[in-house]
Write an enzyme that holds these catalytic residues in place. Structure first.
Site, mmCIF file in Angstrom:
data_model
loop_
_atom_site.group_PDB
_atom_site.id
_atom_site.type_symbol
_atom_site.label_atom_id
_atom_site.label_comp_id
_atom_site.label_asym_id
_atom_site.label_seq_id
_atom_site.Cartn_x
_atom_site.Cartn_y
_atom_site.Cartn_z
ATOM 1 N N ASN A 6 0.851 -1.185 0.000
ATOM 2 C CA ASN A 6 0.000 0.000 0.000
ATOM 3 C C ASN A 6 0.895 1.247 0.000
ATOM 4 O OD1 ASN A 6 -1.473 2.255 0.961
ATOM 5 N ND2 ASN A 6 -3.106 0.881 1.610
ATOM 6 N N HIS A 9 1.061 6.072 1.771
ATOM 7 C CA HIS A 9 1.852 6.904 2.680
ATOM 8 C C HIS A 9 2.968 7.674 1.982
ATOM 9 C CE1 HIS A 9 -0.542 4.964 5.631
ATOM 10 N NE2 HIS A 9 -0.003 5.682 6.593
ATOM 11 N N ARG A 17 3.741 18.701 2.521
ATOM 12 C CA ARG A 17 4.237 19.960 1.966
ATOM 13 C C ARG A 17 3.381 20.498 0.817
ATOM 14 N NH1 ARG A 17 9.500 22.057 2.778
ATOM 15 N NH2 ARG A 17 9.708 21.978 5.018
ATOM 16 N N HIS A 42 -5.601 3.668 -1.811
ATOM 17 C CA HIS A 42 -6.933 4.032 -1.315
ATOM 18 C C HIS A 42 -7.253 5.442 -1.804
ATOM 19 C CE1 HIS A 42 -9.670 4.317 2.542
ATOM 20 N NE2 HIS A 42 -10.311 4.603 1.435
ATOM 21 N N ARG A 44 -9.386 8.081 -1.150
ATOM 22 C CA ARG A 44 -10.345 8.500 -0.120
ATOM 23 C C ARG A 44 -11.224 9.623 -0.638
ATOM 24 N NH1 ARG A 44 -9.258 6.935 5.343
ATOM 25 N NH2 ARG A 44 -10.832 8.496 5.815
ATOM 26 N N ARG A 48 -7.106 12.873 0.891
ATOM 27 C CA ARG A 48 -6.060 13.398 1.792
ATOM 28 C C ARG A 48 -4.665 12.904 1.406
ATOM 29 N NH1 ARG A 48 -7.181 9.928 7.239
ATOM 30 N NH2 ARG A 48 -9.181 10.977 7.146
ATOM 31 N N HIS A 49 -4.567 11.817 0.629
ATOM 32 C CA HIS A 49 -3.240 11.410 0.146
ATOM 33 C C HIS A 49 -3.256 11.145 -1.356
ATOM 34 C CE1 HIS A 49 -5.083 7.581 1.187
ATOM 35 N NE2 HIS A 49 -4.820 7.682 2.471
ATOM 36 N N GLU A 69 -8.659 0.579 -3.139
ATOM 37 C CA GLU A 69 -9.579 0.607 -2.004
ATOM 38 C C GLU A 69 -10.506 1.805 -2.148
ATOM 39 O OE1 GLU A 69 -7.117 0.909 1.407
ATOM 40 O OE2 GLU A 69 -6.230 -1.059 1.130
ATOM 41 N N THR A 100 -8.406 3.454 8.272
ATOM 42 C CA THR A 100 -9.626 2.641 8.270
ATOM 43 C C THR A 100 -9.737 1.884 9.596
ATOM 44 O OG1 THR A 100 -9.075 2.315 5.953
ATOM 45 C CG2 THR A 100 -10.950 1.089 6.801
ATOM 46 N N GLU A 150 -11.261 -9.354 2.616
ATOM 47 C CA GLU A 150 -9.991 -9.024 3.264
ATOM 48 C C GLU A 150 -10.289 -8.858 4.753
ATOM 49 O OE1 GLU A 150 -7.518 -5.981 1.505
ATOM 50 O OE2 GLU A 150 -6.514 -5.583 3.419
ATOM 51 N N HIS A 213 -3.988 -4.617 7.568
ATOM 52 C CA HIS A 213 -4.131 -3.495 8.503
ATOM 53 C C HIS A 213 -3.296 -3.737 9.757
ATOM 54 C CE1 HIS A 213 -6.143 0.349 9.224
ATOM 55 N NE2 HIS A 213 -5.625 0.126 10.411
ATOM 56 N N GLN A 236 1.719 1.010 6.094
ATOM 57 C CA GLN A 236 2.430 1.829 7.078
ATOM 58 C C GLN A 236 3.808 1.287 7.450
ATOM 59 O OE1 GLN A 236 1.793 4.702 8.953
ATOM 60 N NE2 GLN A 236 3.528 4.321 10.301
HETATM 61 N N1 PXP Z 1 -5.939 -3.133 3.790
HETATM 62 C C1 PXP Z 1 -6.911 -2.190 3.821
HETATM 63 C C2 PXP Z 1 -8.268 -2.542 3.295
HETATM 64 C C3 PXP Z 1 -6.642 -0.893 4.314
HETATM 65 O O1 PXP Z 1 -7.628 0.037 4.342
HETATM 66 C C4 PXP Z 1 -5.337 -0.586 4.741
HETATM 67 C C5 PXP Z 1 -5.021 0.795 5.222
HETATM 68 O O2 PXP Z 1 -5.157 1.709 4.175
HETATM 69 C C6 PXP Z 1 -4.363 -1.595 4.665
HETATM 70 C C7 PXP Z 1 -4.697 -2.860 4.212
HETATM 71 C C8 PXP Z 1 -2.939 -1.338 5.069
HETATM 72 O O3 PXP Z 1 -2.876 -1.066 6.433
HETATM 73 P P1 PXP Z 1 -1.491 -0.589 7.066
HETATM 74 O O4 PXP Z 1 -1.149 0.728 6.468
HETATM 75 O O5 PXP Z 1 -1.797 -0.521 8.536
HETATM 76 O O6 PXP Z 1 -0.465 -1.649 6.737
#
Ligand code: PXP
Length: 258
Positions: A6, A9, A17, A42, A44, A48-49, A69, A100, A150, A213, A236
């Protein structure tokens, strides 16, 4: 075990910035060369990102399949149907949340979800539902015609962090548990066993199973051992590690743990 990275980030850092650096698009080749199996983003509602232009460019240029997502929102589902990623993962979304926080309310929202799933299938997009590891949610996902589920591993990750990292919470929906270690340990084992049991059950119902997650280098191994879970989506912890060792090394380290 497949790894979906993912990359939201990277855009979080850029948005700190509000400029154009770092560009999540530049991660695609690195992810592919380091052995990632999928790119997850994702889009959103509050943007925001990841922005629309990011998502469109990632979908156009990614050498890996893209898992997009998205929330149940008319405007976002229109975007997904126009841009047609391999898969859309439907997640709950609240404006004020940091990330989430829980799985989808699959049982309460079935009419709306069924309509969204029908639209996505008509656009030839696979559908995954991000759900809590709960038996009713698995059954509801099956009845709604999802291709994938998931499992939200946030509760598992929280319990693990409380036991081994002395962290009180990792996201807001799950309150810090002031419990003795023995009880935390039992709850962690129960949560893991529940995810495994439900993954097996879902697999038996011909649902494909992913999880994600809060997964990180410390807590991923027991989840990665579950045979009926095909894929983990991790953001993350990989992006955080990449600040110190680079994205390529961070992904390779995670792949070696899987
Ligand atoms: N899976 C889903 C459906 C999510 O919404 C997220 C967070 O955006 C993740 C996985 C990844 O989570 P993390 O950033 O905590 O690894």
């Amino acid at each position: 075990m497949k790894l979906g990275v993912n990359i939201d980030h990277i855009a979080v850092l850029r948005e700190a910035r509000r400029i154009n650096d770092p560009d999540p698009l530049q991660a695609l080749g690195i992810c592919a060369r380091a052995g990632a199996d999928q790119i997850t983003i994702h889009l959103r509602e509050d943007r925001r990102h990841i922005h629309d232009e990011d998502a469109a460019a990632i979908l156009r240029h990614s050498p890996l399949p893209v898992n997009l997502e998205c929330a149940v929102s008319e405007e976002i589902i229109d975007f997904v149907c126009r841009h047609r990623p391999l898969r859309a993962t439907i997640v709950p979304e609240k404006r004020e949340e940091v990330t989430t926080e829980g799985g989808l309310a699959v049982t309460g929202e079935s009419t709306r979800l069924a309509e969204v799933i029908r639209r996505l299938h008509a656009a030839e997009v696979e559908v995954s539902l991000f759900i809590d590891p709960h038996p009713d949610a698995v059954l509801a996902a099956k009845e709604l015609g999802a291709d994938w589920i998931e499992f939200h591993t946030g509760h598992y990750a929280n319990l693990h962090a409380m036991l081994y990292s002395n962290l009180r919470h990792t996201h807001h929906s799950i309150p810090a548990l002031e419990l003795p270690r023995k009880e935390l340990n039992e709850r962690l084992s129960e949560e893991l066993a529940q995810i495994e049991r439900l993954a097996d059950h879902a697999h038996g119902l011909h649902l494909r199973v992913a999880a994600g997650h809060g997964l990180n280098y410390q807590n991923v191994a027991p989840i990665a051992k579950i045979r009926t879970v095909e894929e983990l989506n991790i953001g993350q912890s990989i992006i955080a590690r990449s600040v110190f060792v680079g994205l390529d090394a961070a992904i390779r380290e995670m792949k070696s743990l899987l």
